[in-house]
Structures are given as C-alpha cells and as structure tokens.
Scaffold this motif. Structure first.
Motif, PDB file in Angstrom:
ATOM      1  N   ILE A 108       0.868  -1.151  -0.182  1.00  0.00           N
ATOM      2  CA  ILE A 108       0.054   0.067  -0.025  1.00  0.00           C
ATOM      3  C   ILE A 108       0.846   1.276   0.043  1.00  0.00           C
ATOM      4  CG2 ILE A 108      -1.737   1.402   1.302  1.00  0.00           C
ATOM      5  CD1 ILE A 108      -2.580  -1.478   2.346  1.00  0.00           C
ATOM      6  N   THR A 109       2.026   1.134   0.677  1.00  0.00           N
ATOM      7  CA  THR A 109       2.807   2.396   1.073  1.00  0.00           C
ATOM      8  C   THR A 109       3.949   2.338   0.038  1.00  0.00           C
ATOM      9  OG1 THR A 109       3.974   1.366   2.714  1.00  0.00           O
ATOM     10  CG2 THR A 109       1.999   2.612   3.260  1.00  0.00           C
ATOM     11  N   ALA A 110       4.104   1.638  -0.789  1.00  0.00           N
ATOM     12  CA  ALA A 110       5.376   1.690  -1.684  1.00  0.00           C
ATOM     13  C   ALA A 110       5.430   2.671  -2.636  1.00  0.00           C
ATOM     14  CB  ALA A 110       5.347   0.262  -2.640  1.00  0.00           C
ATOM     15  N   GLY A 111       5.900   3.554  -2.807  1.00  0.00           N
ATOM     16  CA  GLY A 111       6.140   4.692  -3.481  1.00  0.00           C
ATOM     17  C   GLY A 111       5.776   5.820  -2.823  1.00  0.00           C
ATOM     18  N   ILE A 112       5.078   5.789  -1.621  1.00  0.00           N
ATOM     19  CA  ILE A 112       4.781   7.088  -0.906  1.00  0.00           C
ATOM     20  C   ILE A 112       6.009   7.645  -0.376  1.00  0.00           C
ATOM     21  CG2 ILE A 112       3.310   7.906   0.848  1.00  0.00           C
ATOM     22  CD1 ILE A 112       1.296   5.857   0.227  1.00  0.00           C
ATOM     23  N   ARG A 113       6.098   9.126  -0.303  1.00  0.00           N
ATOM     24  CA  ARG A 113       7.396   9.632   0.010  1.00  0.00           C
ATOM     25  C   ARG A 113       6.987  10.798   1.127  1.00  0.00           C
ATOM     26  NH1 ARG A 113       9.914   5.850  -1.865  1.00  0.00           N
ATOM     27  NH2 ARG A 113      11.148   5.699  -3.769  1.00  0.00           N
ATOM     28  N   ARG A 114       7.254  11.012   2.128  1.00  0.00           N
ATOM     29  CA  ARG A 114       6.820  12.118   2.934  1.00  0.00           C
ATOM     30  C   ARG A 114       7.894  13.055   3.368  1.00  0.00           C
ATOM     31  NH1 ARG A 114       3.354  10.817   7.874  1.00  0.00           N
ATOM     32  NH2 ARG A 114       1.930  11.038   6.078  1.00  0.00           N
ATOM     33  N   PRO A 115       7.746  14.489   2.961  1.00  0.00           N
ATOM     34  CA  PRO A 115       8.843  15.554   3.094  1.00  0.00           C
ATOM     35  C   PRO A 115       9.085  15.797   4.651  1.00  0.00           C
ATOM     36  CG  PRO A 115       6.888  16.376   2.274  1.00  0.00           C
ATOM     37  CD  PRO A 115       6.527  14.947   2.419  1.00  0.00           C
ATOM     38  N   TYR A 116      10.170  16.056   4.754  1.00  0.00           N
ATOM     39  CA  TYR A 116      10.576  16.741   6.212  1.00  0.00           C
ATOM     40  C   TYR A 116      11.887  17.578   5.864  1.00  0.00           C
ATOM     41  CZ  TYR A 116      14.673  13.349   6.642  1.00  0.00           C
ATOM     42  OH  TYR A 116      15.788  12.753   6.272  1.00  0.00           O
ATOM     43  N   ILE A 117      12.041  18.239   7.156  1.00  0.00           N
ATOM     44  CA  ILE A 117      13.180  19.293   6.968  1.00  0.00           C
ATOM     45  C   ILE A 117      14.146  18.746   8.231  1.00  0.00           C
ATOM     46  CG2 ILE A 117      14.081  21.667   7.304  1.00  0.00           C
ATOM     47  CD1 ILE A 117      11.226  22.429   6.461  1.00  0.00           C
ATOM     48  N   ARG A 118      15.481  18.426   7.709  1.00  0.00           N
ATOM     49  CA  ARG A 118      16.501  18.388   8.947  1.00  0.00           C
ATOM     50  C   ARG A 118      17.067  19.582   9.179  1.00  0.00           C
ATOM     51  NH1 ARG A 118      20.005  14.819  10.693  1.00  0.00           N
ATOM     52  NH2 ARG A 118      22.301  15.569  10.726  1.00  0.00           N
ATOM     53  N   VAL A 119      16.950  19.918  10.192  1.00  0.00           N
ATOM     54  CA  VAL A 119      17.246  21.247  10.753  1.00  0.00           C
ATOM     55  C   VAL A 119      18.591  21.480  11.202  1.00  0.00           C
ATOM     56  CG1 VAL A 119      16.849  23.113  12.500  1.00  0.00           C
ATOM     57  CG2 VAL A 119      14.880  21.615  11.590  1.00  0.00           C
ATOM     58  N   VAL A 120      19.433  22.458  10.638  1.00  0.00           N
ATOM     59  CA  VAL A 120      20.769  22.763  10.970  1.00  0.00           C
ATOM     60  C   VAL A 120      20.771  24.075  11.641  1.00  0.00           C
ATOM     61  CG1 VAL A 120      21.806  21.459   8.777  1.00  0.00           C
ATOM     62  CG2 VAL A 120      21.096  24.051   8.618  1.00  0.00           C
ATOM     63  N   GLY A 121      19.928  24.779  11.672  1.00  0.00           N
ATOM     64  CA  GLY A 121      19.844  25.932  12.640  1.00  0.00           C
ATOM     65  C   GLY A 121      18.413  26.616  13.121  1.00  0.00           C
ATOM     66  N   LEU A 122      18.314  27.122  14.136  1.00  0.00           N
ATOM     67  CA  LEU A 122      16.991  27.729  14.366  1.00  0.00           C
ATOM     68  C   LEU A 122      17.218  28.739  15.438  1.00  0.00           C
ATOM     69  CD1 LEU A 122      15.701  26.620  17.509  1.00  0.00           C
ATOM     70  CD2 LEU A 122      15.893  24.528  16.468  1.00  0.00           C
ATOM     71  N   GLU A 123      15.990  29.749  15.186  1.00  0.00           N
ATOM     72  CA  GLU A 123      16.005  30.710  16.084  1.00  0.00           C
ATOM     73  C   GLU A 123      14.651  30.896  16.806  1.00  0.00           C
ATOM     74  OE1 GLU A 123      16.398  35.474  15.860  1.00  0.00           O
ATOM     75  OE2 GLU A 123      17.689  34.453  14.495  1.00  0.00           O
ATOM     76  N   VAL A 124      14.522  31.127  17.925  1.00  0.00           N
ATOM     77  CA  VAL A 124      13.065  31.053  18.820  1.00  0.00           C
ATOM     78  C   VAL A 124      12.758  32.551  18.964  1.00  0.00           C
ATOM     79  CG1 VAL A 124      11.982  30.769  21.000  1.00  0.00           C
ATOM     80  CG2 VAL A 124      13.635  29.124  19.852  1.00  0.00           C
ATOM     81  N   ASP A 125      11.654  32.774  18.262  1.00  0.00           N
ATOM     82  CA  ASP A 125      11.151  34.358  18.361  1.00  0.00           C
ATOM     83  C   ASP A 125      10.868  34.580  19.732  1.00  0.00           C
ATOM     84  OD1 ASP A 125      10.465  37.056  17.929  1.00  0.00           O
ATOM     85  OD2 ASP A 125       8.782  36.245  16.701  1.00  0.00           O
ATOM     86  N   THR A 126      11.450  35.548  20.359  1.00  0.00           N
ATOM     87  CA  THR A 126      10.823  35.714  22.004  1.00  0.00           C
ATOM     88  C   THR A 126      10.361  37.182  22.000  1.00  0.00           C
ATOM     89  OG1 THR A 126      13.157  36.790  22.320  1.00  0.00           O
ATOM     90  CG2 THR A 126      12.529  34.573  22.962  1.00  0.00           C
ATOM     91  N   SER A 127      10.147  37.984  20.852  1.00  0.00           N
ATOM     92  CA  SER A 127       9.540  39.164  20.956  1.00  0.00           C
ATOM     93  C   SER A 127       7.981  39.190  20.639  1.00  0.00           C
ATOM     94  CB  SER A 127      10.166  40.164  19.969  1.00  0.00           C
ATOM     95  OG  SER A 127       9.735  39.632  18.766  1.00  0.00           O
ATOM     96  N   GLY A 128       7.377  40.066  21.347  1.00  0.00           N
ATOM     97  CA  GLY A 128       5.896  40.006  21.022  1.00  0.00           C
ATOM     98  C   GLY A 128       5.175  39.529  22.446  1.00  0.00           C
ATOM     99  N   PRO A 129       3.875  39.954  22.407  1.00  0.00           N
ATOM    100  CA  PRO A 129       3.017  39.697  23.526  1.00  0.00           C
ATOM    101  C   PRO A 129       2.716  38.065  23.754  1.00  0.00           C
ATOM    102  CG  PRO A 129       1.569  40.410  21.797  1.00  0.00           C
ATOM    103  CD  PRO A 129       3.165  40.489  21.452  1.00  0.00           C
ATOM    104  N   GLY A 130       3.113  37.674  24.887  1.00  0.00           N
ATOM    105  CA  GLY A 130       2.929  36.138  25.352  1.00  0.00           C
ATOM    106  C   GLY A 130       3.937  35.373  24.893  1.00  0.00           C
ATOM    107  N   ARG A 131       4.971  35.769  24.307  1.00  0.00           N
ATOM    108  CA  ARG A 131       6.134  34.946  23.917  1.00  0.00           C
ATOM    109  C   ARG A 131       7.371  34.997  24.912  1.00  0.00           C
ATOM    110  NH1 ARG A 131       5.897  37.266  18.220  1.00  0.00           N
ATOM    111  NH2 ARG A 131       3.953  36.557  17.407  1.00  0.00           N
ATOM    112  N   SER A 132       7.795  33.945  25.135  1.00  0.00           N
ATOM    113  CA  SER A 132       8.971  33.939  26.046  1.00  0.00           C
ATOM    114  C   SER A 132       9.843  32.798  25.732  1.00  0.00           C
ATOM    115  CB  SER A 132       8.730  33.876  27.444  1.00  0.00           C
ATOM    116  OG  SER A 132       8.082  32.516  27.772  1.00  0.00           O
ATOM    117  N   LEU A 133      11.171  32.966  26.148  1.00  0.00           N
ATOM    118  CA  LEU A 133      12.195  31.745  25.926  1.00  0.00           C
ATOM    119  C   LEU A 133      11.902  30.946  27.146  1.00  0.00           C
ATOM    120  CD1 LEU A 133      14.232  30.709  24.076  1.00  0.00           C
ATOM    121  CD2 LEU A 133      16.132  32.060  25.089  1.00  0.00           C
ATOM    122  N   ASN A 134      11.314  29.730  26.717  1.00  0.00           N
ATOM    123  CA  ASN A 134      11.104  28.666  27.855  1.00  0.00           C
ATOM    124  C   ASN A 134      11.995  27.796  27.743  1.00  0.00           C
ATOM    125  OD1 ASN A 134       8.436  29.953  28.702  1.00  0.00           O
ATOM    126  ND2 ASN A 134       7.415  28.863  27.135  1.00  0.00           N
TER     127      ASN A 134
END
Length: 133
Positions: A101-127
């Motif tokens: 059933i799933t032979a040929g089905i491929r699912r995309p993903y992103i292999r993360v090499v860098g990230l930045e958490v947005d801490t600006s704005g109401p209700g956002r903090s670096l937890n």
C-alpha cells in the motif's frame, strides 16, 4: 553523521563473494555497543502561524528532524525561524503488510541545521526546561 531518520548504517553484503572465496554468511556485520556513538534527536511538527493564513483555511505543516545541540531548544507554541535541508523519507516499513500500500509514498521533512526562537511580542518567552523537568 547526517543520517536523519535512517538511523545507523550497517552494510548488508560483504565483498567476500568473489570467485574462489567463501560466500558471506547471513548478516555478516553486527553492531558493537561499546563502540557506538549515540546522538540525541527529536521530531517536531512545524505549523504555519494562524495569523498568516486566510480565514477558514487549515494551517499547513511539515515534520522537522532536530539532533544534537538543537534538541529541546523550543517548546510547543514557540514561533521559530528554521534553516534546514528539505528531505524526503520512504513511508514503508519492512516486513509489514502495508508494504504494497505504501510502496512509492514519500513524506517530506526538514533536517534542521539551525533555528532561532522568536521571543519578541506579547505572550512569547524563551521557555527553557532543565533535564530534570
């Protein structure tokens, strides 16, 4: 390094099956636990921000693969900017009835090499959570 969801590499065939040599036994290679290097990894789902999609539409999402120092850098609800490698994984599992059933089905993903958490704005903090939590 750079395996993503593929895990460890273990060769399935040996090169001893040339003329005049003994054929290779079944599974000639094995993993030596004391010489293995384990790496922390985490799978996440990145979703479009609700305020950036038209009313009535569902937000799109994609899976992220994060490893090593990037693990546990964000919590659900954080707004992030991600730099990564767009990749595709197979969806079939060896030995299952779903192979056909799933032979040929491929699912995309992103292999993360860098990230930045947005801490600006109401209700956002670096937890940040400690490993004990």
């Amino acid at each position: 390094s750079g395996q993503g969801w593929r895990g460890s590499l273990c060769l399935e065939k040996c090169s001893a099956s040339t003329a005049g040599q003994q054929p290779c036994p079944l599974d000639p290679y094995y993993i030596v636990p004391d010489k293995c290097k384990c790496v922390d990894y985490q799978t996440l789902k990145l979703q479009e921000a609700p305020d950036h999609i038209p009313t009535g539409d569902m937000p799109r999402h994609i899976q992220l693969y994060v490893d090593r120092a990037l693990v546990d850098k964000m919590v659900p609800g954080n707004r992030v900017q991600v730099v990564g490698i767009y990749s595709i994984k197979k969806m079939s599992e060896k030995g299952s009835k779903k192979d056909k059933i799933t032979a040929g089905i491929r699912r995309p993903y992103i292999r993360v090499v860098g990230l930045e958490v947005d801490t600006s704005g109401p209700g956002r903090s670096l937890n940040k959570f400690t490993p004990e939590e």
